[in-house]
Design an enzyme around this catalytic site. Structure first.
Site, PDB file in Angstrom:
ATOM      1  N   HIS A 197       0.874  -1.181   0.000  1.00  0.00           N
ATOM      2  CA  HIS A 197       0.000   0.000   0.000  1.00  0.00           C
ATOM      3  C   HIS A 197       0.913   1.234   0.000  1.00  0.00           C
ATOM      4  O   HIS A 197       0.927   2.027   0.936  1.00  0.00           O
ATOM      5  CB  HIS A 197      -0.932  -0.036   1.217  1.00  0.00           C
ATOM      6  CG  HIS A 197      -2.141   0.845   1.113  1.00  0.00           C
ATOM      7  ND1 HIS A 197      -3.432   0.374   1.220  1.00  0.00           N
ATOM      8  CD2 HIS A 197      -2.281   2.173   0.918  1.00  0.00           C
ATOM      9  CE1 HIS A 197      -4.304   1.358   1.111  1.00  0.00           C
ATOM     10  NE2 HIS A 197      -3.627   2.481   0.929  1.00  0.00           N
ATOM     11  N   GLU A 218      -4.274   0.043  -5.405  1.00  0.00           N
ATOM     12  CA  GLU A 218      -4.299   1.226  -6.263  1.00  0.00           C
ATOM     13  C   GLU A 218      -2.951   1.501  -6.933  1.00  0.00           C
ATOM     14  O   GLU A 218      -2.330   2.544  -6.707  1.00  0.00           O
ATOM     15  CB  GLU A 218      -4.757   2.452  -5.469  1.00  0.00           C
ATOM     16  CG  GLU A 218      -6.095   2.257  -4.779  1.00  0.00           C
ATOM     17  CD  GLU A 218      -6.582   3.493  -4.013  1.00  0.00           C
ATOM     18  OE1 GLU A 218      -5.881   4.518  -4.044  1.00  0.00           O
ATOM     19  OE2 GLU A 218      -7.649   3.422  -3.411  1.00  0.00           O
ATOM     20  N   ASN A 255     -11.736  -0.134  -5.300  1.00  0.00           N
ATOM     21  CA  ASN A 255     -11.995   0.906  -4.316  1.00  0.00           C
ATOM     22  C   ASN A 255     -12.913   1.902  -4.981  1.00  0.00           C
ATOM     23  O   ASN A 255     -12.557   2.504  -6.006  1.00  0.00           O
ATOM     24  CB  ASN A 255     -10.691   1.577  -3.881  1.00  0.00           C
ATOM     25  CG  ASN A 255      -9.832   0.624  -3.063  1.00  0.00           C
ATOM     26  OD1 ASN A 255     -10.295  -0.453  -2.663  1.00  0.00           O
ATOM     27  ND2 ASN A 255      -8.589   1.002  -2.817  1.00  0.00           N
ATOM     28  N   GLU A 313     -12.704  -1.033  -0.689  1.00  0.00           N
ATOM     29  CA  GLU A 313     -12.828   0.245   0.023  1.00  0.00           C
ATOM     30  C   GLU A 313     -14.071   0.969  -0.454  1.00  0.00           C
ATOM     31  O   GLU A 313     -14.348   1.021  -1.662  1.00  0.00           O
ATOM     32  CB  GLU A 313     -11.637   1.187  -0.262  1.00  0.00           C
ATOM     33  CG  GLU A 313     -10.361   0.807   0.400  1.00  0.00           C
ATOM     34  CD  GLU A 313      -9.227   1.791   0.103  1.00  0.00           C
ATOM     35  OE1 GLU A 313      -9.503   2.981  -0.190  1.00  0.00           O
ATOM     36  OE2 GLU A 313      -8.064   1.351   0.160  1.00  0.00           O
TER      37      GLU A 313
HETATM   38  O1  IFM Z   1      -6.989   6.610   2.490  1.00  0.00           O
HETATM   39  C1  IFM Z   1      -7.086   6.242   1.153  1.00  0.00           C
HETATM   40  C2  IFM Z   1      -6.444   4.891   0.932  1.00  0.00           C
HETATM   41  O2  IFM Z   1      -5.130   4.861   1.358  1.00  0.00           O
HETATM   42  C3  IFM Z   1      -6.489   4.539  -0.533  1.00  0.00           C
HETATM   43  N1  IFM Z   1      -7.808   4.698  -1.075  1.00  0.00           N
HETATM   44  C4  IFM Z   1      -8.512   5.934  -0.794  1.00  0.00           C
HETATM   45  C5  IFM Z   1      -8.514   6.164   0.703  1.00  0.00           C
HETATM   46  C6  IFM Z   1      -9.372   7.380   1.066  1.00  0.00           C
HETATM   47  O3  IFM Z   1      -8.836   8.549   0.637  1.00  0.00           O
END
Ligand code: IFM
Length: 448
Positions: free
Chosen positions: A119, A164, A293, A353
């Site tokens: 991450h 991501e 996400n 997410e």
């Molecule tokens: O906090 C982030 C995360 O690290 C990656 N996706 C989006 C989230 C919200 O902003």
């Protein structure tokens, strides 16, 4: 509880990531990450991750919170430099033990572990060797992933190779807004190719272990609709999709980079990565799921003359509000899931997410009555139910985030947690949304 239980059979969880909550950035032999370096550049960021939510010392309390909410699964990331301070070579046993204890505790409390291997916190020593632009980093990543599979693999249900990769590649190397802060689009393309290669290597290494968990990747995207029906805007939306989602999903599921975007970059004079057939085969190693996400949808408008290789900047039409590109449209989640299923046919899709951020103040009793968050989650879960009722292979949903956390360059002001963290005292308080989500999980249906 009687009545239909439309969320039965779906994994409901909460998510976090190492840098955003752990703190202890240099404790017990941990190495420096590119984000530690970035946070420590004076004047660069609003805050650092030095302490964050002090989860490194408080993980037992945080697992109890997960238990109290009643989640089926907890998604967290491992910090590469905590486990391998130099990114390769010797393992830091204390770092590995931390994750061993976390996974054990989750298991004891009946919570499944979903682990993100990367991450964004690359060990700084690897950055000094060229970072993700260096093709060797993919092999270092495979070795690091292999170390995790061996140490905790038996107790991990779900592995996410990368979170991501678009952000790591393009915000880290093209726009320069994220660590390591480079501004070179050609480098971002090389980086994305190496991230994809590293993903394939980790998937293959996992298969070699014979472990029975699932492995996949998490991609981000704000699904874009064209601003108008004009051909130019329709093409702009396609470029938006191909440069962001498609740049990673097409090679993984279809075995090639998106053709239009490839040509587009070429015309813009960017250096494209050297891609071999073996690379494409490696990248296409079958995964068990696609993680997405999802926060909002977006609008794409053609912006002729924009000096931006991606040509995807949204420029509001006269009279239109600039915020028009930031839309919470839960029903777009359903459309997006259908699009992903039709285009990529993944075995499973997981929403890894989805969540809502705000500046929040507790009321005079110390409670956070976050009804906007409940409303946001309710509406998105509603679309998840719709997706499942329509036969889409959606298997899991994770709220971002378990705790209020460090939102990267944004610092701590924007709170996204189900649980409030008082950073001065590190006191945790369940918000109203945590109680609501707990009821949803218990009853397996949406409750008011
Ligand atoms: O906090 C982030 C995360 O690290 C990656 N996706 C989006 C989230 C919200 O902003």
């Amino acid at each position: 509880m009687s009545g239909p239980r439309p969320l039965e059979g779906m994994i409901l969880g909460a998510a976090s990531s190492a840098i955003q909550i752990e703190g202890s950035w240099d404790a017990d032999g941990k190495g420096e990450s590119i984000w530690d370096r970035w946070f420590h550049i004076p004047g660069r960021c609003k805050a650092t991750g030095d302490v964050a939510c002090d989860h490194y010392h408080r993980f037992q309390e945080d697992v109890q919170l997960l238990k109290q909410i009643g989640v089926d699964s907890y998604r967290f990331s491992v910090s590469w430099p905590r486990v391998m301070p130099q990114g390769r070579g010797p393992v830091n046993q204390a770092g590995l033990d931390f994750y061993r204890r976390l996974v054990d505790l989750l298991r004891k409390n009946g919570i499944k572990a979903a682990v993100t291997i990367y991450h964004w916190d690359l060990p700084q020593t690897l950055q000094d060797l060229g970072g993700w632009a260096n093709p060797d980093t993919a092999a270092y990543f495979r070795d690091y992933a292999g170390t995790l599979f061996e140490a905790i693999g038996r107790d991990v249900d779900v592995w996410i190779t990368h979170n991501e990769p678009y952000v790591a590649a393009f915000m880290g190397h093209a726009t320069g807004r994220f660590a390591p802060g480079h501004r070179d689009h050609s480098e971002a393309l090389a980086v994305s190719h190496n991230l994809l290669r590293s993903h394939g290597l980790a998937v293959q290494a996992y298969r070699d272990t014979g472990l029975a968990g699932k492995i996949g990747i998490t991609l981000d995207y704000f699904p874009a609709s064209p601003a108008t029906d004009s051909e130019a805007d329709v093409l702009a939306a396609q470029r938006d999709r191909e440069s962001h989602l498609g740049w990673f999903a097409d090679p993984i599921f279809l075995g090639h980079y998106p053709a239009m975007m490839w040509e587009h970059y070429k015309k813009k004079g960017l250096v494209l990565p050297r891609v071999t057939l073996e690379d494409l085969e490696l990248i296409r190693s079958p995964v068990d799921f696609l993680g997405i996400n999802y926060y909002r949808s977006s609008v794409a408008r053609d912006c002729p003359g924009e000096d931006w290789p991606l040509d995807r900047t949204y420029v509001p039409a006269p009279g239109e509000k600039a915020q028009a590109n930031y839309r919470h449209q839960p029903e777009k989640l359903f459309e997006y899931l259908r699009f992903l299923n039709d285009t990529y046919a993944p075995k499973e899709i997981m929403v890894t997410e989805n969540g809502y951020g705000a500046q929040e103040t507790p009321d005079r009793h110390g409670r956070v009555m976050d009804y906007d968050r409940i409303d946001y989650l309710y509406r998105h879960l509603e679309q998840c139910i719709r997706a499942r009722e329509n036969g889409l292979p959606l298997s899991a949903y994770y709220v971002w985030s378990l705790l209020d956390d460090l939102e990267w360059t944004g610092g701590y002001a924007h709170r996204m947690g189900l649980v409030r963290v008082e950073y001065e005292t590190q006191e945790r308080t369940m918000k109203e949304s945590a109680c609501w989500y707990g009821r949803v999980i218990r009853e397996r249906r949406l409750v008011e």
